[in-house]
Design a protein around this motif. Structure first.
Motif, short mmCIF file in Angstrom:
data_model
loop_
_atom_site.label_atom_id
_atom_site.label_comp_id
_atom_site.label_asym_id
_atom_site.label_seq_id
_atom_site.Cartn_x
_atom_site.Cartn_y
_atom_site.Cartn_z
N ALA A 154 -21.29 18.69 36.38
CA ALA A 154 -21.57 18.71 35.16
C ALA A 154 -22.15 19.94 34.37
CB ALA A 154 -22.62 17.66 34.66
N GLY B 209 -20.08 22.01 32.06
CA GLY B 209 -20.97 22.46 30.89
C GLY B 209 -20.69 23.62 30.49
N ALA C 98 -16.50 11.21 25.82
CA ALA C 98 -16.11 12.32 25.44
C ALA C 98 -16.82 12.77 24.09
CB ALA C 98 -14.44 12.58 25.41
N CYS D 72 -12.00 22.50 35.06
CA CYS D 72 -12.29 21.41 35.56
C CYS D 72 -11.96 20.99 37.11
CB CYS D 72 -11.73 19.83 34.83
SG CYS D 72 -12.68 19.89 33.26
N LEU E 134 -17.44 24.33 28.66
CA LEU E 134 -17.37 23.34 27.41
C LEU E 134 -18.33 24.03 26.24
CD1 LEU E 134 -17.41 19.83 28.84
CD2 LEU E 134 -15.68 20.85 27.76
N PRO F 262 -13.55 20.97 22.95
CA PRO F 262 -14.39 20.43 23.99
C PRO F 262 -14.14 18.89 24.13
CG PRO F 262 -15.55 21.98 22.89
CD PRO F 262 -14.21 21.54 21.99
N HIS G 225 -12.92 17.23 27.75
CA HIS G 225 -13.75 16.13 28.34
C HIS G 225 -13.18 14.83 28.34
CE1 HIS G 225 -18.51 14.62 28.51
NE2 HIS G 225 -17.37 14.15 29.24
N GLU H 271 -20.99 12.25 24.25
CA GLU H 271 -21.68 13.37 25.27
C GLU H 271 -21.29 14.67 24.55
OE1 GLU H 271 -20.89 13.05 29.23
OE2 GLU H 271 -20.90 11.01 29.54
N GLU H 272 -20.14 14.83 23.89
CA GLU H 272 -20.16 16.39 23.23
C GLU H 272 -20.92 16.37 22.11
OE1 GLU H 272 -18.48 18.96 24.48
OE2 GLU H 272 -18.46 17.59 26.31
N ASN I 2 -10.33 15.41 31.00
CA ASN I 2 -10.77 15.53 32.31
C ASN I 2 -11.23 14.04 33.06
OD1 ASN I 2 -12.27 16.77 34.83
ND2 ASN I 2 -13.95 15.58 33.79
N ASN I 3 -11.98 13.27 32.12
CA ASN I 3 -12.33 11.85 32.69
C ASN I 3 -11.05 10.77 32.63
OD1 ASN I 3 -14.90 12.87 32.29
ND2 ASN I 3 -15.78 11.23 31.02
#
Length: 349
Positions: free
Chosen positions: A232, A236, A188, A140, A239, A252, A256, A191-192, A259-260
């Motif tokens: 991304a 991506g 997280a 990241c 991930l 993942p 995620h 989206e995952e 990271n956020n």
């Protein structure tokens, strides 16, 4: 030539001739089948690309509808002036409604494509899971550095500054909690699930490398402008790779979320203290993740965790490039939308 002469001619042919003729016939049958199966796969991938593009357009369209509903209900001014409402909108309208619904439908419509369970939950040892998380976080950082470099090149070399829309900062503790939920936790998970479960699951039938590459393109296109696309897409790749290597979606998700969470932590510290304190804390965390990432890389390499099991090449499978080219036409409109949205955030320096 009469029948007697034909029989006499055939009787004079050596046995090797018949063997060669038989092998040639079998080869031609096999070759025709290979070409037929490859053509069939191309048609499949073209339809998959259209399905992926339609899902992305639905994602963007549902967001537009959600924003329109704010105006219809007379809530637009309240939304623009309330960070709490902005973050709540991000949870409900952007992720639960606009993202989860179309990507779940994608998985249902293309369920025949799945060669493994929708949600990968294979057990991974604590040490190895921690190593994958550390490596992912270090990656990241690299993605952030690369994105910043692109922004600097655009500004200093070409004279254009690329910006991106941002939510307002927190105003109270409740808003801080909502920021954590709407920026670090919900994205997280949703989206995952949407990308590394639904989309990756649809694509793995055509090869892991191909699936990782295409799902990362989709992940980039979801983010709405070139800056976030670069970040991304790069993130991506890692991930999706980790999802396939570990067969576990929770790793993942954690990467995620962390990271956020880095940007969330910086925002909250700036609210509670000042901007310098936020930059100091996140800077220290960057160094920590960098060191842990190097240690994780050494550990995972020493345990041969990066090694893929070699599989014999499927003769009916098209090349990587051919498969990507078959999918891209379906993504043409999302790419055009990406360029248009980016143009709204480009300013001359």
């Amino acid at each position: 030539m009469n029948n007697n002469n034909q029989n006499n001619f055939n009787s004079q042919m050596p046995p090797q001739y018949y063997q060669y003729a038989y092998e040639q016939q079998q080869y031609m049958i096999y070759r025709a089948k290979v070409l037929s199966e490859r053509k069939k796969q191309k048609r499949e991938l073209l339809l998959v690309g259209i399905a992926l593009g339609t899902t992305l357009i639905a994602y963007l369209l549902l967001q537009t509808i959600s924003v329109g509903m704010l105006s219809m209900l007379g809530l637009k001014d309240a939304y623009e002036s309330s960070p709490l409402m902005q973050y709540a909108f991000n949870v409900v309208a952007v992720h639960l409604f606009s993202m989860l619904v179309p990507f779940s439908l994608l998985a249902v419509i293309l369920k025949k494509n799945f060669v493994a369970p929708l949600v990968p939950t294979k057990k991974v040892s604590g040490l190895k899971a921690a190593a994958w998380v550390s490596l992912g976080m270090a990656f990241c950082l690299l993605a952030n550095i690369m994105t910043s470099a692109i922004m600097n090149i655009s500004k200093n070399l070409f004279g254009y500054e690329l910006s991106q829309s941002e939510y307002d900062g927190p105003q109270d503790i409740i808003t801080c909690v909502m920021i954590v939920i709407s920026t670090a936790i919900i994205p997280a998970i949703i989206e995952e699930f949407s990308l590394r479960c639904c989309t990756l699951g649809v694509l793995k039938k055509y090869g892991n490398g191909f699936a990782v590459f295409v799902v990362s393109i989709i992940f980039g296109l979801m983010h709405g402008n070139v800056i976030q696309f670069v970040f991304a897409f790069t993130l991506g790749i890692m991930l999706a790779y980790i999802t396939i290597k570990t067969n576990n979606i929770f790793i993942p998700m954690l990467i995620h979320g962390l990271n956020n969470g880095m940007s969330v932590l910086k925002t909250i510290i700036e609210f509670a203290a000042n901007e310098k304190a936020g930059e100091t804390v996140t800077g220290i965390l960057f160094y920590i993740w960098g060191v842990l990432g190097i240690a994780a890389l050494i550990y995972l390499a020493s345990t041969k965790s990066f090694k893929f099991e070699k599989k014999p090449k499927n003769p009916y499978d098209n090349s990587f490039g051919t498969k990507v080219l078959c999918v891209l036409p379906g993504l043409a409109l999302p790419f055009a939308i990406l360029l248009y949205l980016t143009s709204q955030y480009v300013t001359k320096v």
